[in-house]
Scaffold this active site. Sequence first.
Site, PDB file in Angstrom:
ATOM      1  N   ARG A  53       0.815  -1.217   0.000  1.00  0.00           N
ATOM      2  CA  ARG A  53       0.000   0.000   0.000  1.00  0.00           C
ATOM      3  C   ARG A  53       0.848   1.266   0.000  1.00  0.00           C
ATOM      4  O   ARG A  53       0.526   2.232  -0.696  1.00  0.00           O
ATOM      5  CB  ARG A  53      -0.951  -0.011   1.199  1.00  0.00           C
ATOM      6  CG  ARG A  53      -2.000  -1.110   1.106  1.00  0.00           C
ATOM      7  CD  ARG A  53      -2.995  -1.021   2.226  1.00  0.00           C
ATOM      8  NE  ARG A  53      -3.981  -2.090   2.152  1.00  0.00           N
ATOM      9  CZ  ARG A  53      -5.017  -2.194   2.961  1.00  0.00           C
ATOM     10  NH1 ARG A  53      -5.212  -1.278   3.902  1.00  0.00           N
ATOM     11  NH2 ARG A  53      -5.867  -3.195   2.847  1.00  0.00           N
ATOM     12  N   ASP A 154     -15.709   8.757   8.969  1.00  0.00           N
ATOM     13  CA  ASP A 154     -14.584   7.842   8.809  1.00  0.00           C
ATOM     14  C   ASP A 154     -13.313   8.677   8.843  1.00  0.00           C
ATOM     15  O   ASP A 154     -13.354   9.886   8.561  1.00  0.00           O
ATOM     16  CB  ASP A 154     -14.689   7.069   7.486  1.00  0.00           C
ATOM     17  CG  ASP A 154     -13.909   5.760   7.511  1.00  0.00           C
ATOM     18  OD1 ASP A 154     -14.529   4.699   7.699  1.00  0.00           O
ATOM     19  OD2 ASP A 154     -12.664   5.794   7.357  1.00  0.00           O
TER      20      ASP A 154
END
Length: 288
Positions: A53, A154
């Site tokens: 990532r 979030d």
Amino acid sequence: MTSSLPSGQTSVLLQMTQRLALSDAHFRRICQLIYQRAGIVLADHKRDMVYNRLVRRLRALGLDDFGRYLSMLEANQNSAEWQAFINALTTNLTAFFREAHHFPILAEHARRRHGEYRVWSAAASTGEEPYSIAITLADALGMAPGRWKVFASDIDTEVLEKARSGIYRLSELKTLSPQQLQRYFMRGTGPHEGLVRVRQELANYVEFSSVNLLEKQYNVPGPFDAIFCRNVMIYFDKTTQEDILRRFVPLLKPDGLLFAGHSENFSNLVREFSLRGQTVYALSKDKA
């Protein structure tokens, strides 16, 4: 044979084809930084995930060394790259009506309450959870203005953008009834065939915002009748879990509900919550 490409382009090609080294020291620094910023605990077996990532961030920035990337982050605590770093390392697994047993409990609880029924989806990801909550409340309470509201948050700003768009693949809505699909979604046509979009009438009841659960105070429009915080606590250590749960207490109305994930158990963490059902906790009336 010598390359005919300019040296700069050759360097970029080498970055794209060569595997960059992630040392033990750099991995430990990454673990420390994501814990400090987002409270996420990364186990050793997550090392490949971390590499895959973050290496995208390095290549996007033209960097060929994890040490340089981490030094760049630490040199500017207000850098926009911090958000990209957090976005890269957060996990977003979600689905419409995931852990389906929660939603009939929510509907029954909402029918018994008076005034505007307010729910906070504290780990909203790409929107499937808050829209599932909204559909449940619309079915249970109707769509009269001021009857109910969903606040969705979030830490990952990229997933919130997808959530705000309200666009999903039709195949992702298999858990909805045909009536719900017709009532709350519009089907795409032509180049958008196979996609659906949340109808604006439903979307108007859902508000999205970025919230870091590590913050000492949450900028949220509480108090709430229910809080969904599912499958996010598993990424935090026990101390962080307790801190977050204590911050939830004043944000819940008396006898408010807290919905947890299937692998999460809060029974022995904070005394203000008592188990009401399968991964459902209630705030004691005398503790609110």
